[in-house]
Design a protein around this motif. Sequence first.
Motif, PDB file in Angstrom:
ATOM      1  N   TYR A 202       5.936   5.087   7.264  1.00 15.50           N
ATOM      2  CA  TYR A 202       6.118   6.533   7.393  1.00 15.50           C
ATOM      3  C   TYR A 202       6.935   7.061   6.220  1.00 15.50           C
ATOM      4  O   TYR A 202       8.001   6.533   5.903  1.00 15.50           O
ATOM      5  CB  TYR A 202       6.840   6.837   8.704  1.00 15.50           C
ATOM      6  N   LYS A 203       6.439   8.119   5.556  1.00 14.60           N
ATOM      7  CA  LYS A 203       7.165   8.713   4.434  1.00 14.60           C
ATOM      8  C   LYS A 203       8.150   9.738   4.994  1.00 14.60           C
ATOM      9  O   LYS A 203       7.827  10.902   5.173  1.00 14.60           O
ATOM     10  CB  LYS A 203       6.210   9.354   3.442  1.00 14.60           C
ATOM     11  N   SER A 204       9.361   9.268   5.252  1.00  9.33           N
ATOM     12  CA  SER A 204      10.372  10.109   5.882  1.00  9.33           C
ATOM     13  C   SER A 204      10.898  11.168   4.918  1.00  9.33           C
ATOM     14  O   SER A 204      10.906  10.986   3.695  1.00  9.33           O
ATOM     15  CB  SER A 204      11.532   9.251   6.391  1.00  9.33           C
ATOM     16  N   THR A 205      11.362  12.277   5.465  1.00 13.37           N
ATOM     17  CA  THR A 205      12.019  13.315   4.674  1.00 13.37           C
ATOM     18  C   THR A 205      13.400  12.826   4.255  1.00 13.37           C
ATOM     19  O   THR A 205      13.906  11.803   4.737  1.00 13.37           O
ATOM     20  CB  THR A 205      12.184  14.594   5.496  1.00 13.37           C
ATOM     21  N   ASP A 206      14.047  13.576   3.374  1.00 11.58           N
ATOM     22  CA  ASP A 206      15.402  13.207   2.951  1.00 11.58           C
ATOM     23  C   ASP A 206      16.341  13.128   4.153  1.00 11.58           C
ATOM     24  O   ASP A 206      17.123  12.181   4.291  1.00 11.58           O
ATOM     25  CB  ASP A 206      15.950  14.225   1.944  1.00 11.58           C
ATOM     26  N   TYR A 207      16.252  14.123   5.027  1.00 12.47           N
ATOM     27  CA  TYR A 207      17.114  14.155   6.215  1.00 12.47           C
ATOM     28  C   TYR A 207      16.847  12.953   7.115  1.00 12.47           C
ATOM     29  O   TYR A 207      17.771  12.295   7.607  1.00 12.47           O
ATOM     30  CB  TYR A 207      16.890  15.460   6.984  1.00 12.47           C
ATOM     31  N   GLU A 208      15.579  12.653   7.328  1.00  7.51           N
ATOM     32  CA  GLU A 208      15.227  11.511   8.178  1.00  7.51           C
ATOM     33  C   GLU A 208      15.679  10.194   7.554  1.00  7.51           C
ATOM     34  O   GLU A 208      16.146   9.294   8.267  1.00  7.51           O
ATOM     35  CB  GLU A 208      13.712  11.488   8.412  1.00  7.51           C
TER      36      GLU A 208
END
Length: 304
Positions: free
Chosen positions: A111-117
Amino acid sequence: MYFNWEGVMPAVTTKFTDDDTLDLDMFAVNIKAQIDAGVHGLVLGGTLGEASTLTDDEKRVLIETTVGLADGRLPVIINIAEQSTKDAIRAADNADKYGADGLMMLPPMRYKSTDYETVTYFETVAKSTDLPIMIYNNPVDYKIEVTLDMLDQLLKLDNIQAVKESTRNVSNVTRIKNKFKNRLKVLCGVDTLALESILMGADGWVAGLVCAFPRETVAIYELAKAGRIDEAIRIYRWFLPLLELDINPQLVQNIKLAEVATGIGTENVRAPRLPLQGPERERVLEIIEQGVKTRPDLPDYKSL
């Protein structure tokens, strides 16, 4: 919680028998060669360690075996590359239970997580363990970059202490040092930029071709840190064609072939990886054979 994130730390390969079980005898041969050469830590279960193919029990056996071989002389680090936060927490707990001294952590897999994630993922796992952590920043291969702002947030946690810098932009070493000074240790994760990174202030080198050429790798590091730059450059120039085998999708097969050539490994990989075939195999073997034939004489780097 102090951990000395400095020096050469091999991302060791996992050895397999012809029957696709762990080859602990050959694994021990290689680990002993690394220790004899003077490496400063051992990293298990990374990309080179074929982490995605290992079972939890195999990881346990590798950690316990390596801790026994190291015998307190140098730290043992296990890589965490999991798809879920829950699994990453469990992997960190297991690492502590089995005797590892530290963790190397990739962002979430698949999963390509966001910066926050991504920050939340690292924070959550770090809060679950007392083990020191090195963040593995490799956006080229894993498509998620841990930026300076993200590192700044993560450094609020005492056990996040180092970054494996694999962006392939050597200027990032300077950017990190300018921003964080000694708050964050930097270890180069790209063999072909190692000497350049060390000269720009990197604290260490998580190395690949060290698996086959441990003495030459440690010699480059020690000479550079001692200010004997010309000698380090001489060895590094010999080494570069071999080091380029690390920046290749088949780096595991390449490096295992090199281990065979230096007598400290076998070619066995775990499917879906397969040994190299055809013209590419011949190309890689030619590079390795030339490197072995022209191995440089080394100074007494251990006494520096």
